[in-house]
Design a protein around this motif. Structure first.
Motif, PDB file in Angstrom:
ATOM      1  N   GLU A  82      -1.892  -0.719   7.730  1.00 44.67           N
ATOM      2  CA  GLU A  82      -2.672  -1.104   8.906  1.00 44.67           C
ATOM      3  C   GLU A  82      -2.059  -0.585  10.202  1.00 44.67           C
ATOM      4  O   GLU A  82      -2.772  -0.250  11.142  1.00 44.67           O
ATOM      5  N   ASN A  83      -0.732  -0.528  10.260  1.00 51.50           N
ATOM      6  CA  ASN A  83      -0.048  -0.139  11.495  1.00 51.50           C
ATOM      7  C   ASN A  83       0.473   1.294  11.481  1.00 51.50           C
ATOM      8  O   ASN A  83       1.069   1.736  12.458  1.00 51.50           O
ATOM      9  N   GLY A  84       0.278   2.003  10.388  1.00 53.21           N
ATOM     10  CA  GLY A  84       0.744   3.382  10.298  1.00 53.21           C
ATOM     11  C   GLY A  84       2.259   3.511  10.307  1.00 53.21           C
ATOM     12  O   GLY A  84       2.792   4.508  10.792  1.00 53.21           O
ATOM     13  N   VAL A 143       5.567 -18.026  -1.542  1.00 57.00           N
ATOM     14  CA  VAL A 143       4.962 -16.712  -1.766  1.00 57.00           C
ATOM     15  C   VAL A 143       5.934 -15.924  -2.633  1.00 57.00           C
ATOM     16  O   VAL A 143       7.094 -15.745  -2.253  1.00 57.00           O
ATOM     17  N   ASP A 144       5.469 -15.462  -3.801  1.00 52.80           N
ATOM     18  CA  ASP A 144       6.385 -14.730  -4.678  1.00 52.80           C
ATOM     19  C   ASP A 144       6.613 -13.306  -4.171  1.00 52.80           C
ATOM     20  O   ASP A 144       5.951 -12.845  -3.242  1.00 52.80           O
ATOM     21  N   GLY A 145       7.557 -12.626  -4.799  1.00 51.33           N
ATOM     22  CA  GLY A 145       7.950 -11.300  -4.346  1.00 51.33           C
ATOM     23  C   GLY A 145       6.863 -10.255  -4.472  1.00 51.33           C
ATOM     24  O   GLY A 145       6.740  -9.371  -3.621  1.00 51.33           O
ATOM     25  N   ILE A 146       6.050 -10.343  -5.516  1.00 53.83           N
ATOM     26  CA  ILE A 146       4.977  -9.351  -5.699  1.00 53.83           C
ATOM     27  C   ILE A 146       3.935  -9.488  -4.590  1.00 53.83           C
ATOM     28  O   ILE A 146       3.518  -8.494  -3.981  1.00 53.83           O
ATOM     29  N   GLU A 147       3.540 -10.716  -4.296  1.00 57.86           N
ATOM     30  CA  GLU A 147       2.559 -10.928  -3.225  1.00 57.86           C
ATOM     31  C   GLU A 147       3.142 -10.523  -1.869  1.00 57.86           C
ATOM     32  O   GLU A 147       2.461  -9.902  -1.050  1.00 57.86           O
ATOM     33  N   ALA A 148       4.409 -10.863  -1.625  1.00 61.76           N
ATOM     34  CA  ALA A 148       5.049 -10.483  -0.356  1.00 61.76           C
ATOM     35  C   ALA A 148       5.101  -8.965  -0.212  1.00 61.76           C
ATOM     36  O   ALA A 148       4.821  -8.429   0.871  1.00 61.76           O
ATOM     37  N   LEU A 149       5.425  -8.267  -1.289  1.00 64.68           N
ATOM     38  CA  LEU A 149       5.468  -6.800  -1.239  1.00 64.68           C
ATOM     39  C   LEU A 149       4.084  -6.233  -0.936  1.00 64.68           C
ATOM     40  O   LEU A 149       3.953  -5.315  -0.120  1.00 64.68           O
ATOM     41  N   GLN A 150       3.053  -6.781  -1.546  1.00 62.96           N
ATOM     42  CA  GLN A 150       1.693  -6.308  -1.273  1.00 62.96           C
ATOM     43  C   GLN A 150       1.315  -6.543   0.193  1.00 62.96           C
ATOM     44  O   GLN A 150       0.701  -5.675   0.824  1.00 62.96           O
ATOM     45  N   ARG A 151       1.722  -7.681   0.757  1.00 68.98           N
ATOM     46  CA  ARG A 151       1.446  -7.952   2.169  1.00 68.98           C
ATOM     47  C   ARG A 151       2.192  -6.972   3.063  1.00 68.98           C
ATOM     48  O   ARG A 151       1.646  -6.475   4.054  1.00 68.98           O
ATOM     49  N   ILE A 152       3.450  -6.692   2.722  1.00 67.87           N
ATOM     50  CA  ILE A 152       4.249  -5.753   3.520  1.00 67.87           C
ATOM     51  C   ILE A 152       3.623  -4.358   3.474  1.00 67.87           C
ATOM     52  O   ILE A 152       3.497  -3.693   4.506  1.00 67.87           O
ATOM     53  N   ARG A 153       3.211  -3.914   2.295  1.00 68.47           N
ATOM     54  CA  ARG A 153       2.573  -2.592   2.177  1.00 68.47           C
ATOM     55  C   ARG A 153       1.258  -2.549   2.966  1.00 68.47           C
ATOM     56  O   ARG A 153       0.938  -1.527   3.585  1.00 68.47           O
ATOM     57  N   SER A 154       0.509  -3.642   2.983  1.00 68.22           N
ATOM     58  CA  SER A 154      -0.736  -3.694   3.769  1.00 68.22           C
ATOM     59  C   SER A 154      -0.441  -3.579   5.258  1.00 68.22           C
ATOM     60  O   SER A 154      -1.142  -2.867   5.985  1.00 68.22           O
ATOM     61  N   ILE A 155       0.595  -4.255   5.714  1.00 65.25           N
ATOM     62  CA  ILE A 155       0.992  -4.185   7.132  1.00 65.25           C
ATOM     63  C   ILE A 155       1.392  -2.758   7.485  1.00 65.25           C
ATOM     64  O   ILE A 155       1.030  -2.242   8.550  1.00 65.25           O
ATOM     65  N   GLU A 156       2.135  -2.106   6.588  1.00 62.75           N
ATOM     66  CA  GLU A 156       2.542  -0.716   6.836  1.00 62.75           C
ATOM     67  C   GLU A 156       1.324   0.190   6.991  1.00 62.75           C
ATOM     68  O   GLU A 156       1.268   1.018   7.913  1.00 62.75           O
TER      69      GLU A 156
END
Length: 131
Positions: free
Chosen positions: A76-78, A61-74
């Motif tokens: 979703e969880n507030g 998983v490249d860094g751009i995709e990982a960052l997008q996943r991390i931002r989505s988690i943030e």
């Protein structure tokens, strides 16, 4: 404070760790998949990361995709505030910079090789280091 280094190259991991070890409790992972897992675990353990230094070009998983996943988690969880993420890369092309800032909401972007002074200047701008 806690920092996560996400880097697939051994030498880069070693250099970044030496720059950060006196400022942060540092963890290291080698790809974006592990970065997302470490990010989640940090929140589960109530010890979230204050900083993530993430390479853009990595296996799995490249860094751009990982960052997008991390931002989505943030979202979703507030989770607030959002973790500060400095993207690192050997590529200095405008499309990649735009993609990391606008699509991934990166906090900063540093082109390799990373000099200690350059990194510390970015940490200061992000409020993670005071001179």
């Amino acid at each position: 404070m806690r920092a996560l280094i996400v880097e697939d190259e051994f030498l880069s991991r070693k250099v970044l760790h030496s720059f950060l070890m006196t400022l942060f409790e540092v963890d290291i992972v080698v790809n974006g998949r592990e970065a997302v897992e470490a990010f989640k675990l940090g929140h589960e353990e109530k010890q979230p990361y204050d900083l993530i230094l993430m390479d853009i070009m990595m296996p799995e998983v490249d860094g751009i995709e990982a960052l997008q996943r991390i931002r989505s988690i943030e979202i979703e969880n507030g989770f607030t505030p959002k973790v500060k993420v400095i993207m690192t890369t050997a590529l200095d092309d405008p499309q990649t910079v735009i993609k990391t800032f606008y699509d991934g909401e990166a906090s900063a972007y540093i082109v390799k090789p990373i000099a200690k002074e350059k990194l510390y200047n970015e940490l200061e701008k992000l409020g993670l280091l005071t001179k």
